[in-house]
Design a protein around this motif. Structure first.
Motif, PDB file in Angstrom:
ATOM      1  N   GLU A  18      78.808   8.209 107.792  1.00 24.07           N
ATOM      2  CA  GLU A  18      79.308   7.718 109.150  1.00 24.07           C
ATOM      3  C   GLU A  18      80.598   7.679 109.371  1.00 24.07           C
ATOM      4  OE1 GLU A  18      77.320   6.470 111.722  1.00 24.07           O
ATOM      5  OE2 GLU A  18      75.570   7.218 110.461  1.00 24.07           O
ATOM      6  N   GLY A  19      81.438   8.289 108.281  1.00 26.85           N
ATOM      7  CA  GLY A  19      82.970   8.611 108.330  1.00 26.85           C
ATOM      8  C   GLY A  19      83.703   7.512 107.558  1.00 26.85           C
ATOM      9  N   LEU A  20      82.716   6.372 107.006  1.00 33.82           N
ATOM     10  CA  LEU A  20      83.584   5.319 106.463  1.00 33.82           C
ATOM     11  C   LEU A  20      84.005   5.605 105.123  1.00 33.82           C
ATOM     12  CD1 LEU A  20      81.212   2.416 108.077  1.00 33.82           C
ATOM     13  CD2 LEU A  20      83.864   3.187 108.677  1.00 33.82           C
ATOM     14  N   LYS A  21      85.105   5.261 104.372  1.00 30.25           N
ATOM     15  CA  LYS A  21      85.252   5.600 103.111  1.00 30.25           C
ATOM     16  C   LYS A  21      84.755   4.203 102.210  1.00 30.25           C
ATOM     17  CE  LYS A  21      89.984   7.170 103.892  1.00 30.25           C
ATOM     18  NZ  LYS A  21      90.477   8.219 102.519  1.00 30.25           N
ATOM     19  N   THR A  22      83.913   4.861 101.358  1.00 26.65           N
ATOM     20  CA  THR A  22      83.124   3.741 100.431  1.00 26.65           C
ATOM     21  C   THR A  22      83.626   4.189  99.078  1.00 26.65           C
ATOM     22  OG1 THR A  22      81.671   4.509 102.127  1.00 26.65           O
ATOM     23  CG2 THR A  22      80.704   3.450 100.163  1.00 26.65           C
ATOM     24  N   ALA A  23      83.161   2.901  98.278  1.00 29.23           N
ATOM     25  CA  ALA A  23      83.412   2.722  96.853  1.00 29.23           C
ATOM     26  C   ALA A  23      82.230   2.140  96.147  1.00 29.23           C
ATOM     27  CB  ALA A  23      84.831   2.214  96.215  1.00 29.23           C
TER      28      ALA A  23
END
Length: 109
Positions: free
Chosen positions: A80-85
């Motif tokens: 969805e284009g979200l930065k994730t960690a």
């Protein structure tokens, strides 16, 4: 492990920012270098487990697994284009191999 509940965690916390456990978590120590240092720290705080640190970690490793549903969720969020960690209990061996099969944070891309 033959010690009072919470004693190992308390000793790791007492060692502070420069303690062996904290340095392992930050990737500043490989597992093989961590184990004798952590054993010494435990002894210095009067904690003497009935198992070696190596045996304790071997037992922990048998219970830690990659959860496929979490990996799927991370990939879906990233799609969805979200930065994730993802924060994990993971450590690296001298060989470069990591407990959960990935290091450096990029293998989930």
């Amino acid at each position: 492990a033959g010690v009072q509940e919470g004693a190992i965690f308390a000793a790791a916390a007492k060692a502070g920012h420069g303690g062996a456990f904290q340095r392992l978590e930050r990737g500043e120590l490989v597992l093989e270098d961590f184990m004798p240092q952590f054993e010494e720290e435990l002894r210095s705080f009067g904690v003497r487990p009935s198992l070696s640190v190596e045996d304790l970690f071997r037992r922990m490793e048998t219970d830690l697994v990659v959860r496929p549903d979490v990996i799927t969720a991370i990939k879906s969020i990233r799609a969805e284009g979200l930065k994730t960690a993802a924060l994990t209990n993971n450590w690296v061996r001298r060989s470069g191999e990591s407990l959960l099969g990935f290091g450096g944070g990029s293998e989930l891309s």
